[in-house]
Design an enzyme around this catalytic site. Structure first.
Site, mmCIF file in Angstrom:
data_model
loop_
_atom_site.group_PDB
_atom_site.id
_atom_site.type_symbol
_atom_site.label_atom_id
_atom_site.label_comp_id
_atom_site.label_asym_id
_atom_site.label_seq_id
_atom_site.Cartn_x
_atom_site.Cartn_y
_atom_site.Cartn_z
ATOM 1 N N CYS A 106 -37.258 23.186 -9.828
ATOM 2 C CA CYS A 106 -37.811 23.456 -11.153
ATOM 3 C C CYS A 106 -38.818 22.371 -11.482
ATOM 4 C CB CYS A 106 -36.681 23.467 -12.186
ATOM 5 S SG CYS A 106 -37.255 23.842 -13.855
ATOM 6 N N HIS A 148 -35.160 33.070 -12.767
ATOM 7 C CA HIS A 148 -35.302 31.647 -13.092
ATOM 8 C C HIS A 148 -36.150 31.463 -14.358
ATOM 9 C CE1 HIS A 148 -35.873 27.286 -11.778
ATOM 10 N NE2 HIS A 148 -36.793 27.429 -12.720
ATOM 11 N N GLU A 149 -37.267 32.162 -14.428
ATOM 12 C CA GLU A 149 -38.164 31.982 -15.579
ATOM 13 C C GLU A 149 -37.567 32.567 -16.860
ATOM 14 O OE1 GLU A 149 -40.313 29.871 -15.129
ATOM 15 O OE2 GLU A 149 -40.317 29.970 -12.954
HETATM 16 NI NI NI Z 1 -37.903 26.017 -13.831
#
Ligand code: NI
Length: 186
Positions: A106, A148-149
């Protein structure tokens, strides 16, 4: 081109649920949002990463950008290479219950990687900058970056999803996990 500063874990904006963006009835989103999206794409490529959510640039609104680089696309249905995409007010549902483990990083947690379970296949939708509803089915890398986003918009970090912190790894040490260790930051 404008590359924006990326906030890191510990900044409260990453733990705040982002606000929906009002969708215009006609004519697409305003120039301000178009500029924001362009700057987010620039920031994603500069990092470099494969996805970025607005809270990561200290803007608590529901917009993400992402891409599927050719070297990361598995070629399965729903996982072809894609250039930069913008999604506004995105949401997803799983298609089937199958989950897969994969490495994630990330941009707000630089230097680290960890193994995270995600749904292999999802269906998602959101608006593009012209105000059109985009609906797609996604698998593998494409599905993982979306999950994830979208987590970022709901104040969730990949660390929260890890089943065990035993794989949490500095990138420089990741060679010990072998050639399958993936390079993904979003
Ligand atoms: Ni991220």
């Amino acid at each position: 081109m404008a590359v924006l500063p990326i906030v890191r874990m510990g900044n409260p904006v990453l733990r705040r649920v982002a606000d929906p963006i009002p969708v215009p009835t006609a004519g697409g989103f305003d120039d301000g949002l178009r500029q924001l999206a362009a700057d987010m794409v620039d920031t994603m490529f500069d990092a470099p990463g494969i996805g970025l959510a607005a809270p990561q640039i200290d803007i608590s609104r529901r917009i993400i950008v992402f891409r599927v680089p050719p070297e990361r696309a598995t070629g399965d249905q729903g996982d072809a290479a894609m250039g930069p995409q913008v999604l506004i007010n995105p949401e997803f549902v799983p298609v089937g219950a199958e989950t897969v483990l994969g490495w994630e990083g990330c941009l707000s947690i630089p230097g680290l990687r960890g193994v995270v379970p995600r749904y292999r296949r999802i269906r998602y939708r959101g608006y593009d900058l012209d105000g059109n509803l985009v609906e797609r089915e996604a698998a593998n890398t494409h599905a993982r970056v979306i999950q994830h986003e979208l987590d970022h918009l709901d104040a969730v970090l990949y660390l929260d999803r890890m089943e065990s912190l035993a794989t949490l790894t500095y990138m420089e040490e990741q060679k010990f996990f072998g050639p399958d260790a993936l390079q993904q930051r979003s």
